[in-house]
Design an enzyme around this catalytic site. Structure first.
Site, PDB file in Angstrom:
ATOM      1  N   CYS A  77       0.871  -1.176   0.000  1.00 34.86           N
ATOM      2  CA  CYS A  77       0.000   0.000   0.000  1.00 34.86           C
ATOM      3  C   CYS A  77       0.904   1.221   0.000  1.00 34.86           C
ATOM      4  O   CYS A  77       1.551   1.523   1.012  1.00 34.86           O
ATOM      5  CB  CYS A  77      -0.934   0.003   1.207  1.00 34.86           C
ATOM      6  N   HIS A 163      -2.522  -5.242 -10.140  1.00 36.37           N
ATOM      7  CA  HIS A 163      -3.278  -4.116 -10.690  1.00 36.37           C
ATOM      8  C   HIS A 163      -3.653  -4.374 -12.147  1.00 36.37           C
ATOM      9  O   HIS A 163      -2.844  -4.877 -12.924  1.00 36.37           O
ATOM     10  CB  HIS A 163      -2.454  -2.826 -10.616  1.00 36.37           C
ATOM     11  N   GLU A 211     -10.309  -0.611  -5.353  1.00 35.49           N
ATOM     12  CA  GLU A 211      -9.412  -1.544  -4.689  1.00 35.49           C
ATOM     13  C   GLU A 211     -10.138  -2.812  -4.240  1.00 35.49           C
ATOM     14  O   GLU A 211     -11.293  -2.765  -3.809  1.00 35.49           O
ATOM     15  CB  GLU A 211      -8.764  -0.884  -3.465  1.00 35.49           C
ATOM     16  N   CYS A 220      -4.701   5.936  -4.340  1.00 41.38           N
ATOM     17  CA  CYS A 220      -4.033   4.636  -4.203  1.00 41.38           C
ATOM     18  C   CYS A 220      -2.607   4.796  -4.723  1.00 41.38           C
ATOM     19  O   CYS A 220      -2.393   4.974  -5.925  1.00 41.38           O
ATOM     20  CB  CYS A 220      -4.768   3.554  -4.993  1.00 41.38           C
ATOM     21  N   GLY A 223      -1.433   1.921  -6.919  1.00 38.33           N
ATOM     22  CA  GLY A 223      -2.159   2.029  -8.184  1.00 38.33           C
ATOM     23  C   GLY A 223      -1.572   3.090  -9.092  1.00 38.33           C
ATOM     24  O   GLY A 223      -1.465   2.900 -10.309  1.00 38.33           O
TER      25      GLY A 223
END
Length: 276
Positions: A77, A163, A211, A220, A223
């Site tokens: 994260c 992703h 997510e 994110c 991301g």
């Protein structure tokens, strides 16, 4: 047994976290307890729970564990990493201060964090993962990392978490239906974060991320990194600093020989205690 837990609420571009020092207090939370804590009406409310733990390797500074709002543990994260860095510095859990590298273990890798004296944090996120089996992804490797999944053309990459990247003309469109369809695909056995990106020019993009285990978030970090890595791979943007506009604000991403680097803010919201 009941537990009284000290915690800190933090946010990075509106992506919010419950951060717990698991070095100076004993923490053991079940999936159900995490789900209850994540509830924005009956709990603390957060996108992810972050645990600060002692490292397993002596030459690293900390271990960084991440749990989504549904209680599932994940490997990465990016916005959380920035908050993690400010937390350990401000709480004096480390002797390192501004502009000194903090080395952190995650479930998937080891990464380097650096807090600047303006409270921005730079995160060395590592190299993108393109091999299907390592993402994990159910199709054979594609040279340009572009695939067809559930009728959608998308890029697939991991930054320690999987992703899918969809290039769209209308960033304001409904994304939930498409995102859930892709997340439920058998091609993603561990689920996937779905990124919708609109390209403004070779240094500026707009991004929305749905997510796994959370839903759409205001930002994110992983991301943003995954999206820039994919767009650079297919030569739609340049590798040097790219501004990523998210609902919660801006992140700045660049790619060098060591991998993807992310720069952005991390803020304290409040301190609290909760009785489990």
């Amino acid at each position: 047994m009941r537990m009284l837990i000290n915690f800190t609420k933090m946010q990075g571009l509106g992506n919010d976290f419950m951060v717990i020092d698991a070095i100076n207090q004993s923490i053991s939370l079940s999936v159900m307890q995490i789900q209850k804590l994540s509830n924005r009406h009956f709990g603390v409310g957060f996108d992810q729970l972050l645990l600060v733990e002692k490292p397993e390797a002596y030459n690293n500074d900390f271990k960084y564990r991440i749990f989504n709002a549904d209680g599932s543990e994940v490997g990465q994260c990016g916005n959380g990493a920035r908050c993690f860095a400010r937390f350990v510095v401000e709480k004096k859990l480390t002797n390192k201060r501004f502009d000194e590298e903090i080395v952190v273990e995650t479930k998937e890798s080891v990464m380097t964090l650096l807090v600047r004296n303006n409270n921005e944090v730079v995160v060395a996120m590592g190299k993108p993962i393109w091999h299907s089996k390592d993402i994990p992804f159910g199709q054979l490797d594609s040279v340009n990392a572009t695939y067809i999944v559930e009728g959608e053309t998308l890029g697939v990459v991991s930054m320690g978490n999987p992703h899918a990247v969809l290039i769209v003309d209308d960033i304001s469109q409904d994304i939930e239906t498409i995102a859930k369809k892709i997340q439920n695909s058998v091609d993603f056995p561990a689920g996937v974060n779905v990124n919708f990106v609109s390209i403004m020019d070779r240094h500026n993009i707009t991004l929305r991320v749905y997510e796994r285990g959370v839903g759409e978030t205001l930002a994110c970090g992983s991301g943003a990194c995954a999206t820039v890595a994919y767009l650079q791979k297919i030569n739609n943007i340049d590798a040097n600093e790219v501004t990523v506009e998210l609902k919660g604000g801006e992140l700045f991403i660049d790619i060098d020989n060591n991998g993807v680097n992310m720069r952005g803010s991390a803020e304290f919201v409040f301190e609290g205690q909760v009785d489990i």
